[in-house]
Design an enzyme around this catalytic site. Sequence first.
Site, mmCIF file in Angstrom:
data_model
loop_
_atom_site.group_PDB
_atom_site.id
_atom_site.type_symbol
_atom_site.label_atom_id
_atom_site.label_comp_id
_atom_site.label_asym_id
_atom_site.label_seq_id
_atom_site.Cartn_x
_atom_site.Cartn_y
_atom_site.Cartn_z
ATOM 1 N N THR A 1 -13.439 -0.960 -1.855
ATOM 2 C CA THR A 1 -13.591 -2.371 -1.475
ATOM 3 C C THR A 1 -14.115 -2.450 -0.045
ATOM 4 O O THR A 1 -14.133 -1.456 0.680
ATOM 5 C CB THR A 1 -12.235 -3.115 -1.528
ATOM 6 O OG1 THR A 1 -11.357 -2.510 -0.572
ATOM 7 C CG2 THR A 1 -11.621 -3.081 -2.900
ATOM 8 N N SER B 1 0.843 -1.196 0.000
ATOM 9 C CA SER B 1 0.000 0.000 0.000
ATOM 10 C C SER B 1 0.879 1.248 0.000
ATOM 11 O O SER B 1 1.934 1.272 0.640
ATOM 12 C CB SER B 1 -0.872 0.010 1.257
ATOM 13 O OG SER B 1 -1.471 1.278 1.403
ATOM 14 N N TYR C 1 -0.876 -1.244 10.330
ATOM 15 C CA TYR C 1 -1.099 -1.712 8.945
ATOM 16 C C TYR C 1 -0.040 -1.125 8.012
ATOM 17 O O TYR C 1 0.565 -1.837 7.205
ATOM 18 C CB TYR C 1 -2.510 -1.279 8.532
ATOM 19 C CG TYR C 1 -2.819 -1.383 7.048
ATOM 20 C CD1 TYR C 1 -3.284 -2.571 6.496
ATOM 21 C CD2 TYR C 1 -2.685 -0.276 6.202
ATOM 22 C CE1 TYR C 1 -3.597 -2.661 5.148
ATOM 23 C CE2 TYR C 1 -2.991 -0.354 4.856
ATOM 24 C CZ TYR C 1 -3.448 -1.547 4.328
ATOM 25 O OH TYR C 1 -3.744 -1.635 2.987
HETATM 26 N N1 LIG Z 1 -8.656 -0.929 -1.221
HETATM 27 C C1 LIG Z 1 -7.622 -0.072 -1.144
HETATM 28 O O1 LIG Z 1 -7.771 1.151 -1.296
HETATM 29 C C2 LIG Z 1 -6.259 -0.610 -0.863
HETATM 30 C C3 LIG Z 1 -5.186 0.296 -0.843
HETATM 31 C C4 LIG Z 1 -3.913 -0.202 -0.602
HETATM 32 C C5 LIG Z 1 -3.727 -1.550 -0.397
HETATM 33 N N2 LIG Z 1 -4.791 -2.402 -0.400
HETATM 34 C C6 LIG Z 1 -4.534 -3.826 -0.168
HETATM 35 O O2 LIG Z 1 -5.212 -4.605 -1.123
HETATM 36 C C7 LIG Z 1 -5.380 -5.920 -0.634
HETATM 37 C C8 LIG Z 1 -6.778 -6.401 -0.936
HETATM 38 O O3 LIG Z 1 -7.713 -5.646 -0.189
HETATM 39 P P1 LIG Z 1 -9.073 -5.088 -0.808
HETATM 40 O O4 LIG Z 1 -8.990 -3.619 -0.767
HETATM 41 O O5 LIG Z 1 -9.383 -5.770 -2.083
HETATM 42 O O6 LIG Z 1 -10.124 -5.471 0.325
HETATM 43 P P2 LIG Z 1 -11.110 -6.709 0.502
HETATM 44 O O7 LIG Z 1 -11.630 -6.602 1.871
HETATM 45 O O8 LIG Z 1 -12.098 -6.752 -0.597
HETATM 46 O O9 LIG Z 1 -10.136 -7.934 0.338
HETATM 47 C C9 LIG Z 1 -9.289 -8.388 1.349
HETATM 48 C C10 LIG Z 1 -9.275 -9.888 1.247
HETATM 49 O O10 LIG Z 1 -8.341 -10.407 2.191
HETATM 50 C C11 LIG Z 1 -8.970 -11.464 2.856
HETATM 51 N N3 LIG Z 1 -8.393 -11.676 4.171
HETATM 52 C C12 LIG Z 1 -8.262 -10.786 5.187
HETATM 53 N N4 LIG Z 1 -7.740 -11.400 6.261
HETATM 54 C C13 LIG Z 1 -7.542 -12.698 5.908
HETATM 55 C C14 LIG Z 1 -7.045 -13.826 6.577
HETATM 56 N N5 LIG Z 1 -6.672 -13.775 7.855
HETATM 57 N N6 LIG Z 1 -6.964 -14.999 5.911
HETATM 58 C C15 LIG Z 1 -7.359 -15.087 4.619
HETATM 59 N N7 LIG Z 1 -7.848 -14.057 3.935
HETATM 60 C C16 LIG Z 1 -7.949 -12.879 4.576
HETATM 61 C C17 LIG Z 1 -10.440 -11.047 2.969
HETATM 62 O O11 LIG Z 1 -11.270 -12.151 3.262
HETATM 63 C C18 LIG Z 1 -10.654 -10.485 1.589
HETATM 64 O O12 LIG Z 1 -10.956 -11.506 0.663
HETATM 65 C C19 LIG Z 1 -5.056 -5.859 0.861
HETATM 66 O O13 LIG Z 1 -3.773 -6.387 1.088
HETATM 67 C C20 LIG Z 1 -5.065 -4.368 1.153
HETATM 68 O O14 LIG Z 1 -4.224 -4.048 2.228
HETATM 69 C C21 LIG Z 1 -6.050 -1.959 -0.629
#
Ligand SMILES: NC(=O)c1ccc[n+]([C@@H]2O[C@H](COP(=O)([O-])OP(=O)(O)OC[C@H]3O[C@@H](n4cnc5c(N)ncnc54)[C@H](O)[C@@H]3O)[C@@H](O)[C@H]2O)c1
Length: 322
Positions: free
Chosen positions: A235, A176, A202
């Site tokens: 998300t 991130s 985080y």
């Molecule tokens: N959405 C954003 O703006 C953003 C920005 C920077 C980074 N990210 C990163 O993107 C990645 C995906 O997140 P997203 O935004 O798609 O959100 P999301 O909530 O849709 O997806 C996160 C996924 O991780 C899974 N997860 C969480 N903890 C878990 C565990 N203990 N075991 C197995 N699975 C687990 C959840 O079930 C979900 O499927 C993450 O690593 C997040 O940190 C997202």
Amino acid sequence: MSLYRNAVWFLNGIHQYTRKGYESALRDFEPKDLDVSVVGRSFMITGANSGIGRATAMAIAQKGGTVHMVCRNKDKAEEARADIVSESGNTEVHVHIVDMSETHKVWEFAEAFKRQYPALNVLINNAGCMVHKREVNAEGLEKNFATNTMGVFILTQTLIPLLQKSRDPRVITVSSGGMLVHKLRVDDLQSEKDYFDGVMVYAQNKRQQVVLTQEWAQANPDIHFSAMHPGWVDTAAVSTSMPQFHQMMGKRLRSAEQGADTVVWLASSRAAARTRSGQFFQDRTPVPAHLPLAWTHSSAEDIQVFMTQMENLGRSFTENLM
Ligand SMILES: NC(=O)c1ccc[n+]([C@@H]2O[C@H](COP(=O)([O-])OP(=O)(O)OC[C@H]3O[C@@H](n4cnc5c(N)ncnc54)[C@H](O)[C@@H]3O)[C@@H](O)[C@H]2O)c1
């Protein structure tokens, strides 16, 4: 953390991390890059049932790849799998139930996967969490660290021998841009010393992922490693863990497909394989892992201390990690 770092980061974000930022970056994308078939290649994607992970799984399935969805919740995973199979017409989509915060179980899963499957071409470390209250897992590790850092470390480290046996192996870690405002801390991996702030923990974990990516790239020149920032994406993670930010950004947030674009590009394009291993990407471009004048660079000694702690912790929860 300095006000300067935060201000520069937020201004960058408004210009680059939003939907508009994506649309502007898109003008420089080479459309043919993603015009590839990945039939015969296998991709493991953690957290593949929602958000960026699901959009990535869908795109890879549509390109003909074999997809291994690593998910925590069986019902949600099966529902997402059914959608991906029906929309892509690809039945080579498999579900594995693993909680990435359960360190020993992550290792057991990775070991069993190595025995069952002859190859893995691409590992996508996407699952992530932001837990605001300090909780620990069965091994006594703080939950954010266990999921975002230790789970990624154990899974990747255990699968490296399988990746090395496979053609054109790649590891992509969804980090991130939030990590840009944080310097690696090596004295408090379990967040026990200061007031507990889930957002800071985080971001520290996301910095740790970038450092791991750089170190893995150096240690394993036969695998292509990258970390990336998906932008600010609409998300479940954002709406539940950062509801005020989600509300404030509203329609300016990217779609899950836009957030997944660089993951898919890193995982499948020939252009990505030609880039130097170990870099941090944003919108298909390697970008610095540090803001100018932000003083977030770590000494070689600190990185060594961090890696030694990861290896020692990893070894204490597994039998033959390295
Ligand atoms: N959405 C954003 O703006 C953003 C920005 C920077 C980074 N990210 C990163 O993107 C990645 C995906 O997140 P997203 O935004 O798609 O959100 P999301 O909530 O849709 O997806 C996160 C996924 O991780 C899974 N997860 C969480 N903890 C878990 C565990 N203990 N075991 C197995 N699975 C687990 C959840 O079930 C979900 O499927 C993450 O690593 C997040 O940190 C997202």
